[in-house]
Design an enzyme around this catalytic site. Structure first.
Site, PDB file in Angstrom:
ATOM      1  N   LYS A 297       1.896   6.136   5.368  1.00 51.83           N
ATOM      2  CA  LYS A 297       3.192   6.306   4.717  1.00 51.83           C
ATOM      3  C   LYS A 297       3.103   7.462   3.727  1.00 51.83           C
ATOM      4  O   LYS A 297       2.291   7.440   2.813  1.00 51.83           O
ATOM      5  CB  LYS A 297       3.584   5.009   4.016  1.00 51.83           C
ATOM      6  CG  LYS A 297       3.671   3.809   4.963  1.00 51.83           C
ATOM      7  CD  LYS A 297       3.839   2.499   4.237  1.00 51.83           C
ATOM      8  CE  LYS A 297       2.633   2.116   3.430  1.00 51.83           C
ATOM      9  NZ  LYS A 297       2.682   0.742   2.884  1.00 51.83           N
TER      10      LYS A 297
ATOM     11  N   THR B  92      12.364   0.587  -5.956  1.00 52.54           N
ATOM     12  CA  THR B  92      11.563   0.648  -4.732  1.00 52.54           C
ATOM     13  C   THR B  92      10.450  -0.401  -4.716  1.00 52.54           C
ATOM     14  O   THR B  92       9.506  -0.294  -3.946  1.00 52.54           O
ATOM     15  CB  THR B  92      10.939   2.045  -4.575  1.00 52.54           C
ATOM     16  OG1 THR B  92      10.182   2.361  -5.761  1.00 52.54           O
ATOM     17  CG2 THR B  92      12.006   3.103  -4.369  1.00 52.54           C
TER      18      THR B  92
ATOM     19  N   GLY C 139       8.391  -3.307  -3.642  1.00 55.47           N
ATOM     20  CA  GLY C 139       8.266  -4.075  -2.414  1.00 55.47           C
ATOM     21  C   GLY C 139       8.442  -3.279  -1.135  1.00 55.47           C
ATOM     22  O   GLY C 139       8.537  -3.865  -0.054  1.00 55.47           O
ATOM     23  N   THR C 140       8.460  -1.959  -1.214  1.00 54.04           N
ATOM     24  CA  THR C 140       8.687  -1.161  -0.004  1.00 54.04           C
ATOM     25  C   THR C 140       7.577  -1.355   1.027  1.00 54.04           C
ATOM     26  O   THR C 140       7.844  -1.518   2.220  1.00 54.04           O
ATOM     27  CB  THR C 140       8.825   0.337  -0.334  1.00 54.04           C
ATOM     28  OG1 THR C 140       7.700   0.748  -1.122  1.00 54.04           O
ATOM     29  CG2 THR C 140      10.099   0.616  -1.097  1.00 54.04           C
ATOM     30  N   GLY C 141       6.328  -1.327   0.579  1.00 51.58           N
ATOM     31  CA  GLY C 141       5.219  -1.473   1.522  1.00 51.58           C
ATOM     32  C   GLY C 141       5.183  -2.845   2.172  1.00 51.58           C
ATOM     33  O   GLY C 141       4.965  -2.971   3.386  1.00 51.58           O
ATOM     34  N   CYS C 142       5.405  -3.874   1.367  1.00 56.44           N
ATOM     35  CA  CYS C 142       5.444  -5.244   1.897  1.00 56.44           C
ATOM     36  C   CYS C 142       6.541  -5.382   2.935  1.00 56.44           C
ATOM     37  O   CYS C 142       6.350  -5.951   4.017  1.00 56.44           O
ATOM     38  CB  CYS C 142       5.691  -6.248   0.774  1.00 56.44           C
ATOM     39  SG  CYS C 142       4.492  -6.200  -0.573  1.00 56.44           S
TER      40      CYS C 142
END
Length: 266
Positions: free
Chosen positions: A178, A210, A212-215
């Site tokens: 990412k 933003t 929690g974007t990766g989760c």
């Protein structure tokens, strides 16, 4: 399982008391994407949009028992990992994944929170790379995580591609790097694995919310994989869901607010 039943997806991650990341974000994502969500909690955190105040790790054997319990009774079509916290938990999860034959595993190598708190102890990084990454169907590091795993600095798109190739050599079937941390007007993500080499681009959305974007992205990928989509399409669909969740993010709290996971219901 009959056609009437939804795919079964397990999240193995920490609990976020603020509801924006971790188990809470994953289960929201699973629900709106139409899969049956299950959870194995690895840690309980006291956090909000500005800080992680405390972390209490769940004993590794309890984490493993949670995975075994749902696998033996309900079944698991896909799983994802998030915050694993320490080496004992990493190793217990890797053993449980192998023991229960979980083949579609998305590993989000969560190392640092948005507020800067360490969510994976340094001694657990090698356990993650050696024990869990080789069992992953897909691993989804951001740029700082990819730098740790690949052992190189990443300053541009060429560096990200180089890191992806190095991480692929560790054993996962696919690597999605990412690129949000690279800056610029676009967010560029890189997927490689098998005969796939895909670049995804999207305009950067100007918002501080933003958390929690990766989760959310890894949960959405796991959901779409469980539905039978091939890797590249699962990533594309998951990114579409995430982009809209960021676009409609919620200005809650005084720090990095959460995404709007429920936007498809509005």
């Amino acid at each position: 399982m009959t056609d009437a039943l939804p795919p079964r997806v397990l999240t193995i991650a920490g609990s976020d008391s603020g509801g924006g990341a971790g188990i809470e974000a994953d289960l929201k994502t699973f629900t709106v994407l139409g899969v049956y969500g299950m959870a194995a909690i690895t840690a309980v955190t006291a956090q909000n949009t500005t800080e992680v105040r405390a972390i209490h790790d769940v004993p590794a054997d309890i984490v493993a028992q949670q995975i075994d319990a749902v696998a033996e009774d309900i079944g698991i079509d896909a799983a994802k990992t998030g915050m694993l916290s320490n080496a004992a938990i990493v190793e217990a999860v890797a053993e449980a994944v192998a023991r229960n034959g979980i083949e579609t595993l998305v590993v989000d190598p969560v190392m640092i929170s948005k507020s800067g708190a360490a969510l994976l102890k340094p001694e657990a990084q090698s356990a993650l790379i050696e024990a869990l990454v080789p069992r992953a169907f897909m691993i989804t590091p951001n740029i700082p995580e990819a730098e740790v795993m690949a052992g190189i600095a990443i300053a541009d798109e060429a560096g990200a591609r180089n890191a992806a190739e190095r991480i692929l050599a560790l054993g996962p079937r696919y690597v999605l790097i990412k690129g949000g941390h690279l800056g610029g007007n676009e967010v560029v993500d890189y997927l490689i694995g098998g005969d796939t080499a895909q670049v995804y681009r999207a305009p950067r959305i100007d918002t501080p919310n933003t958390h929690g974007t990766g989760c959310t992205l890894s949960a959405a990928i796991a959901a779409f994989l469980a539905k039978g989509y091939p890797a590249a399409e699962a990533v594309e669909r998951a990114r579409g869901f995430l982009i809209e969740a960021i676009r409609r993010s919620l200005p809650l709290g005084h720090g990095h607010g959460p995404l709007n996971h429920l936007w498809p219901l509005s």
